[in-house]
Design a protein around this motif. Structure first.
Motif, PDB file in Angstrom:
ATOM      1  N   LEU A  89       0.826  -1.209   0.000  1.00  0.00           N
ATOM      2  CA  LEU A  89       0.000   0.000   0.000  1.00  0.00           C
ATOM      3  C   LEU A  89       0.862   1.261   0.000  1.00  0.00           C
ATOM      4  CD1 LEU A  89      -2.879  -0.992   2.427  1.00  0.00           C
ATOM      5  CD2 LEU A  89      -2.989  -0.720  -0.051  1.00  0.00           C
ATOM      6  N   ALA A  90       1.956   1.242   0.728  1.00  0.00           N
ATOM      7  CA  ALA A  90       2.861   2.395   0.755  1.00  0.00           C
ATOM      8  C   ALA A  90       3.474   2.637  -0.620  1.00  0.00           C
ATOM      9  CB  ALA A  90       3.950   2.193   1.797  1.00  0.00           C
ATOM     10  N   ALA A  91       3.783   1.558  -1.346  1.00  0.00           N
ATOM     11  CA  ALA A  91       4.368   1.701  -2.679  1.00  0.00           C
ATOM     12  C   ALA A  91       3.329   2.169  -3.699  1.00  0.00           C
ATOM     13  CB  ALA A  91       4.969   0.374  -3.121  1.00  0.00           C
ATOM     14  N   LEU A  92       2.105   1.698  -3.563  1.00  0.00           N
ATOM     15  CA  LEU A  92       1.052   2.063  -4.514  1.00  0.00           C
ATOM     16  C   LEU A  92       0.511   3.462  -4.291  1.00  0.00           C
ATOM     17  CD1 LEU A  92      -1.038  -1.229  -4.663  1.00  0.00           C
ATOM     18  CD2 LEU A  92       0.418  -0.276  -6.443  1.00  0.00           C
ATOM     19  N   GLN A  93       0.352   3.831  -3.033  1.00  0.00           N
ATOM     20  CA  GLN A  93      -0.280   5.103  -2.697  1.00  0.00           C
ATOM     21  C   GLN A  93       0.531   5.810  -1.604  1.00  0.00           C
ATOM     22  OE1 GLN A  93      -4.075   3.706  -1.362  1.00  0.00           O
ATOM     23  NE2 GLN A  93      -4.815   3.317  -3.416  1.00  0.00           N
ATOM     24  N   PRO A  94       1.700   6.327  -1.950  1.00  0.00           N
ATOM     25  CA  PRO A  94       2.568   6.887  -0.908  1.00  0.00           C
ATOM     26  C   PRO A  94       1.970   8.093  -0.169  1.00  0.00           C
ATOM     27  CG  PRO A  94       3.447   7.354  -3.093  1.00  0.00           C
ATOM     28  CD  PRO A  94       2.283   6.437  -3.277  1.00  0.00           C
ATOM     29  N   ASP A  95       1.095   8.857  -0.813  1.00  0.00           N
ATOM     30  CA  ASP A  95       0.538  10.054  -0.184  1.00  0.00           C
ATOM     31  C   ASP A  95      -0.914   9.887   0.229  1.00  0.00           C
ATOM     32  OD1 ASP A  95       2.956  11.378  -0.565  1.00  0.00           O
ATOM     33  OD2 ASP A  95       2.388  11.985  -2.591  1.00  0.00           O
ATOM     34  N   SER A  96      -1.410   8.680   0.203  1.00  0.00           N
ATOM     35  CA  SER A  96      -2.817   8.444   0.494  1.00  0.00           C
ATOM     36  C   SER A  96      -3.057   8.258   1.993  1.00  0.00           C
ATOM     37  CB  SER A  96      -3.293   7.184  -0.239  1.00  0.00           C
ATOM     38  OG  SER A  96      -4.622   6.888   0.111  1.00  0.00           O
ATOM     39  N   ASP A  97      -4.251   8.608   2.435  1.00  0.00           N
ATOM     40  CA  ASP A  97      -4.653   8.392   3.820  1.00  0.00           C
ATOM     41  C   ASP A  97      -5.381   7.060   4.001  1.00  0.00           C
ATOM     42  OD1 ASP A  97      -3.570  10.773   4.660  1.00  0.00           O
ATOM     43  OD2 ASP A  97      -5.441  11.894   4.385  1.00  0.00           O
ATOM     44  N   GLU A  98      -5.446   6.259   2.951  1.00  0.00           N
ATOM     45  CA  GLU A  98      -6.108   4.955   3.033  1.00  0.00           C
ATOM     46  C   GLU A  98      -5.391   4.066   4.044  1.00  0.00           C
ATOM     47  OE1 GLU A  98      -8.851   3.743   1.461  1.00  0.00           O
ATOM     48  OE2 GLU A  98      -9.194   5.673   0.501  1.00  0.00           O
TER      49      GLU A  98
END
Length: 146
Positions: A89-98
């Protein structure tokens, strides 16, 4: 009757069955045992369950109905799965709050669910027979037992 020697003897022969077993005597262990007890009330046909530390992979409390299914032994593997999913998840969406909430693993005869607890340091692991439990019911019971 509580006889320490017999309890210890039973644990030497494998996983303690049909009993919620905290891994220690601290408040954290008792809270985890209470979570498992609530899960058991909602899913009496449960195969196995555990509350597990994400960082260490150590089971805080466990429950199983079979000596062949020891949730304490697989806790570390499930923790590695959760940590791996965090990395994905960190690699896919580094700036996301998900935030990761749960992981569902479906097998031909079993459902394995891992739900991140609200403290974000532990997860609840539950295994059920797919013929005995509906996925939606299992998810709802896990969500309400935290």
């Amino acid at each position: 009757m509580q006889i320490p020697f017999l309890n210890r003897l039973q644990s030497l022969s494998g996983a303690v069955i049909n009993k919620v077993v905290p891994a220690g005597n601290g408040a954290e262990h008792q809270e985890a045992a209470q979570v498992l007890q609530r899960v058991l009330e909602g899913l009496p046909e449960l195969v196995a369950a555990a509350v597990v530390q994400i960082d260490s992979g150590q089971a805080v409390a466990t429950y199983t109905t079979s000596r062949d299914f020891n949730p304490a032994k697989i806790a570390g593997f499930n923790a590695a799965l959760v940590r791996g999913q965090y990395n994905v998840l960190a690699a896919l969406q580094p700036d996301s709050d998900e935030q990761l909430e749960e992981i569902v693993i479906t097998l031909p005869t079993q459902l394995h669910l891992l739900r991140i607890l609200t403290n974000k340091q532990q997860f609840l692991y539950v295994a059920v027979e797919s013929r005995d439990t509906n996925l939606g019911i299992a998810r709802e019971v896990m969500r309400t037992c935290e």
